[in-house]
Design a protein around this motif. Structure first.
Motif, short mmCIF file in Angstrom:
data_model
loop_
_atom_site.label_atom_id
_atom_site.label_comp_id
_atom_site.label_asym_id
_atom_site.label_seq_id
_atom_site.Cartn_x
_atom_site.Cartn_y
_atom_site.Cartn_z
N PHE A 55 0.81 -1.22 0.00
CA PHE A 55 0.00 0.00 0.00
C PHE A 55 0.84 1.27 0.00
O PHE A 55 0.31 2.37 0.14
N SER A 56 2.14 1.13 -0.18
CA SER A 56 3.00 2.30 -0.29
C SER A 56 2.78 2.99 -1.63
O SER A 56 2.82 2.34 -2.68
N PRO A 57 2.55 4.31 -1.64
CA PRO A 57 2.45 5.01 -2.93
C PRO A 57 3.71 4.85 -3.78
O PRO A 57 3.62 4.71 -5.00
N GLY A 58 4.87 4.85 -3.11
CA GLY A 58 6.12 4.70 -3.85
C GLY A 58 6.23 3.37 -4.56
O GLY A 58 6.64 3.29 -5.72
N VAL A 59 5.86 2.29 -3.86
CA VAL A 59 5.89 0.95 -4.48
C VAL A 59 4.91 0.90 -5.65
O VAL A 59 5.19 0.30 -6.70
N THR A 60 3.74 1.51 -5.48
CA THR A 60 2.75 1.53 -6.55
C THR A 60 3.33 2.17 -7.80
O THR A 60 3.15 1.66 -8.92
N LEU A 61 4.03 3.28 -7.63
CA LEU A 61 4.61 3.98 -8.78
C LEU A 61 5.77 3.20 -9.39
O LEU A 61 5.90 3.14 -10.62
N VAL A 62 6.62 2.59 -8.56
CA VAL A 62 7.72 1.78 -9.09
C VAL A 62 7.17 0.60 -9.90
O VAL A 62 7.69 0.27 -10.97
N THR A 63 6.12 -0.03 -9.40
CA THR A 63 5.53 -1.16 -10.10
C THR A 63 4.95 -0.72 -11.45
O THR A 63 5.11 -1.42 -12.46
N ARG A 64 4.32 0.44 -11.46
CA ARG A 64 3.78 0.95 -12.72
C ARG A 64 4.92 1.26 -13.70
O ARG A 64 4.82 0.94 -14.89
N LEU A 65 5.99 1.86 -13.21
CA LEU A 65 7.13 2.15 -14.08
C LEU A 65 7.75 0.87 -14.63
O LEU A 65 8.19 0.82 -15.79
N ALA A 66 7.80 -0.18 -13.79
CA ALA A 66 8.35 -1.46 -14.25
C ALA A 66 7.53 -2.00 -15.42
O ALA A 66 8.10 -2.53 -16.39
N ALA A 101 3.90 -7.17 -13.14
CA ALA A 101 3.90 -5.93 -13.91
C ALA A 101 4.84 -6.03 -15.10
O ALA A 101 4.51 -5.60 -16.21
N VAL A 102 6.03 -6.60 -14.87
CA VAL A 102 6.97 -6.81 -15.98
C VAL A 102 6.35 -7.73 -17.03
O VAL A 102 6.40 -7.46 -18.24
#
Length: 263
Positions: free
Chosen positions: A117-128, A166-167
């Motif tokens: 539920f971290s916003p940062g992890v959410t964004l990293v996953t989307r970028l991946a 995600a990848v």
């Protein structure tokens, strides 16, 4: 519904994240309506009703936040569906049958399910996912490295697997068809298009995840480090507030953050 009248319950009130949630719910201007513990006993320092039965908790809540165990997912899905209570689910390591129970519940109630539920992890996953879509697996090897505290019982972590999915999604493939995990001994050369995982355990590391793309000419790394579990609690409360009044459906943290869905 006014945010200050939103009643939030916590499944697993005496867990590591549960205790933080008990602080973050009132800090988020919501009502801590109660929680569950295995024996139904009060938790020192937390003032709220405590129940041994998830169904009883659900009857007193608008939303239940759940960071418990995969074995509780099916009975929790049943109880919350029967009471029409929204569900924020952070439990990982679900079997296909347990995930099916979540999917079925989401046809009747609003559910936010996330491995992290971290916003940062959410964004990293989307970028991946976005990077995987433009870095072909035939040229760029994808590896996911994670490290957690020594007490963690599952590997790879749920967050690492979410990044791997995600990848795979970015490449238009299924993770299950390309995963390489737990390499040991004479494994032979790395398979083209493989999505590799390495899990490290030690000390009291809250969570570190890296998605690494490597070709013969360059390397790109996306890394996220959690310093405090509170980031998961604040994210989950944000998700609970976002769920208020939502139609039934299966949502995730990208929805909560208002990110556009990929085409």
């Amino acid at each position: 519904m006014n945010a200050q009248s939103l009643r939030i319950g916590i499944a697993g009130l005496n867990g590591r994240v549960g205790r933080l949630l008990a602080e973050e719910v009132p800090a988020g201007d919501a009502i801590l309506a109660g929680g569950t513990t295995r024996d139904g006993q009060k938790v020192a320092g937390i003032e709220c009703p405590v129940y041994a039965d998830i169904a009883e908790l659900a009857r007193h809540c608008d939303v239940v936040i759940d960071f418990t165990h995969a074995d509780t997912v099916v009975p929790h899905a049943t109880a919350l569906t029967e009471t029409g209570t929204a569900w924020v689910l952070g439990t990982t390591g679900l079997s296909p049958a347990q995930q099916q129970a979540v999917d079925a519940a989401a046809q009747k109630i609003a559910v936010v399910q996330a491995a992290n539920f971290s916003p940062g992890v959410t964004l990293v996953t989307r970028l991946a996912r976005q990077m995987a879509a433009v870095l072909p697996g035939s040229e760029y090897d994808a590896e996911i490295l994670e490290m957690h505290h020594r007490q963690k019982v599952d590997a790879p972590s749920g967050t690492a697997l979410a990044m791997g999915r995600a990848v795979a999604a970015g490449r238009g493939v299924r993770l299950e068809d390309h995963i390489e995990s737990g390499r040991d001994g004479h494994t032979g050369p790395r398979a083209d298009g493989a999505i590799g995982f390495a899990a490290l355990r030690g000390g009291q590391i809250v969570g570190e995840h890296s998605v690494i793309f490597t070709s013969g000419h360059e390397q790109i790394s996306l890394t996220h480090r959690s310093f405090d579990r509170r980031v998961y609690a604040t994210g989950a409360v944000r998700a609970a507030r976002w769920l208020s009044g939502r139609a039934p459906g299966l949502y995730d943290m990208e929805d909560v953050l208002g990110l556009d869905r990929p085409a």
